[in-house]
Design an enzyme around this catalytic site. Structure first.
Site, mmCIF file in Angstrom:
data_model
loop_
_atom_site.group_PDB
_atom_site.id
_atom_site.type_symbol
_atom_site.label_atom_id
_atom_site.label_comp_id
_atom_site.label_asym_id
_atom_site.label_seq_id
_atom_site.Cartn_x
_atom_site.Cartn_y
_atom_site.Cartn_z
ATOM 1 N N GLU A 108 0.272 -6.758 7.007
ATOM 2 C CA GLU A 108 -0.348 -5.898 8.020
ATOM 3 C C GLU A 108 0.028 -4.441 7.782
ATOM 4 O O GLU A 108 1.208 -4.110 7.662
ATOM 5 C CB GLU A 108 0.118 -6.284 9.431
ATOM 6 C CG GLU A 108 -0.581 -7.484 10.008
ATOM 7 C CD GLU A 108 -0.264 -7.675 11.487
ATOM 8 O OE1 GLU A 108 -0.919 -8.534 12.099
ATOM 9 O OE2 GLU A 108 0.627 -6.988 12.034
ATOM 10 N N CYS A 109 -0.968 -3.585 7.707
ATOM 11 C CA CYS A 109 -0.806 -2.126 7.664
ATOM 12 C C CYS A 109 0.140 -1.705 6.539
ATOM 13 O O CYS A 109 -0.280 -1.593 5.401
ATOM 14 C CB CYS A 109 -0.351 -1.607 9.030
ATOM 15 S SG CYS A 109 -0.731 0.142 9.287
#
Length: 452
Positions: free
Chosen positions: A337-338
């Site tokens: 994520e990210c």
């Protein structure tokens, strides 16, 4: 079912920048110092403020976000982390939430969470540049939504004893007790960068000193007995405690490596709890220092953080980069994520990284920020195609291209349909943050995939 009569209060403000984090962190530290068992919470998807809360309280801080998890889970997640006295730091201004979400208080706002917890609100007000006008401000916040109980005010950045006296008179005229007056000081400044405060985990002993300074000034300037009395005025909160063992079933006992250290600090406490409840043996790996994945690793979680700030160090650890690239090439489950997405890219601002994804990242002057109502675009190690989620984006980097042949998500943006992220072999990589407590089936699915 349990009954929880824990004392609790919400720290709010008229807007961002009034000093909520300073007062919340200082309150946690000051109350803990005098022997109160305190628990910290943060409204919204923020990962950074809870790091300072954790240092002050000596226990994990939890996020309460009705947009990401649904309002029906807020009270049970609160009960999971509550203590003798719980302090919830708000987000932005008291009534600032998701735009266009009904006639009541906006969804996801501090006021919304205060209502869901039946918690009194203490307003922190930056007093610089005002005196008697404080009465009008406080009157407005008290009367705008009477169902949200504003029970007191902490004056912040007060200039002098005379200034404090005038402000107290104004608060008295508005019918609100002043719980404390924090003087102006440069000693409480916490360094910031492109996404807000520098995380406590990156600052080490310096973060501890900053929290100690906040604790000292709040202990001197705030009436802790009055704050505790307001917290104890909250009614009993009945209902179940969120329990990860009731959300997922054991899927075997695979080793799941979770990235941590200074570069990967954006993770919700409930994620590891759900992984373990699903049978995983969670092992932390620090991509800045560890040259190998933990022995027997069957799955890898790369949470958000600031790999762009540590790109040179991450790049220098070529042994781990190469091992992760080979691990992903075998089809092993990887959830990124990210910041984790960036780490899997070919490079960030010219620094070579894992090269799992055929994409390159760079810093940008544009902030990408907001909630997204997304649909899983493909079957993956986490989600079945068509699964609907509420997620959140928060980054100043740009990835080119922004999605793979099989994107992770579809959503409708301001300019029309939007595709984002990558699903390839066992990898699910995206800028979108989701909250695992809202999607326990995704964690269970991931651990089952790891066990295979």
């Amino acid at each position: 079912m349990v009954t929880s009569g824990h004392a609790r209060l919400v720290i709010a403000a008229p807007a961002s920048g009034h000093g909520k984090t300073t007062v919340t962190t200082g309150l946690l530290g000051a109350l803990r110092r005098r022997g109160t068992d305190v628990a910290p919470f943060k409204v919204g998807p923020d990962y950074i403020d809870p790091g300072y809360h954790r240092v002050a309280a000596g226990r994990v801080a939890r996020n309460l976000d009705p947009v990401l998890v649904g309002e029906d889970r807020i009270a049970s997640l609160f009960r999971r982390g509550a203590a003798e006295l719980s302090v919830v730091e708000g987000v932005m201004g008291l009534f600032d939430g998701r735009i266009g979400t009904g006639d009541g208080v906006p969804v996801g706002s501090t006021a919304h969470v205060a209502q869901l917890l039946a918690a009194p609100v203490v307003l922190v007000v930056d007093a610089r540049g005002q005196s008697h006008s404080l009465a009008a401000l406080l009157h407005g916040f008290r009367s705008y939504r009477p169902e949200v109980r504003v029970a007191g005010v902490v004056l912040n950045r007060v200039g002098s004893p005379r200034h404090e006296q005038v402000l107290r008179e104004a608060a008295d005229a508005a019918g609100l007790p002043v719980l404390g007056a924090v003087p102006r000081t440069d000693d409480l400044a916490v360094p910031s960068r492109h996404l807000g405060l520098v995380p406590a985990a990156e600052r080490g002993a310096e973060a501890v000193r900053a929290v100690d300074a906040m604790t000292e000034v709040v202990a001197r300037s705030v009436d802790l007995d009055a704050v505790a009395e307001i917290a104890r005025s909250a009614p009993d909160l009945d209902g179940p405690v969120w329990d990860p063992r009731e959300e997922v079933a054991p899927q075997g006992s695979p080793v799941v490596a979770v990235a941590g250290g200074r570069a990967f600090t954006f993770a919700y406490a409930e994620h590891v709890e759900l992984l373990e409840a699903a049978g995983a043996e969670v092992a932390v790996v620090d991509p800045l220092t560890d040259e190998r994945l933990p022995e027997g690793t069957a799955g890898l979680v790369l949470p958000g953080g600031f790999p762009e700030q540590h790109a040179a160090e991450l790049s220098a650890n070529s042994a781990l980069r190469e091992e992760i690239a080979a691990f992903a090439a075998r089809g092993a489950p990887v959830h990124a994520e990210c910041g984790g997405l960036l780490y899997l890219a070919e490079e960030v601002d010219g620094h070579p990284l894992c090269g799992v994804l055929a994409a390159r990242a760079r810093m940008s002057s544009r902030l990408t920020l907001g909630y997204r109502d997304a649909v899983a675009a493909a079957d993956s190690a986490l989600f079945a195609a068509g699964t609907r989620v509420s997620g959140h984006e928060f980054h100043r980097t740009v990835l080119d291209p922004g999605h793979g042949t099989d994107p992770a998500w579809f959503w409708r943006g301001e300019t029309g349909p939007h595709r984002e992220g990558f699903v390839q072999r066992g990898v699910h990589a995206s800028y979108l943050h989701t909250h695992p407590a809202a999607h326990p089936a995704a964690v269970e699915r991931f651990v089952a995939r790891c066990a295979r």
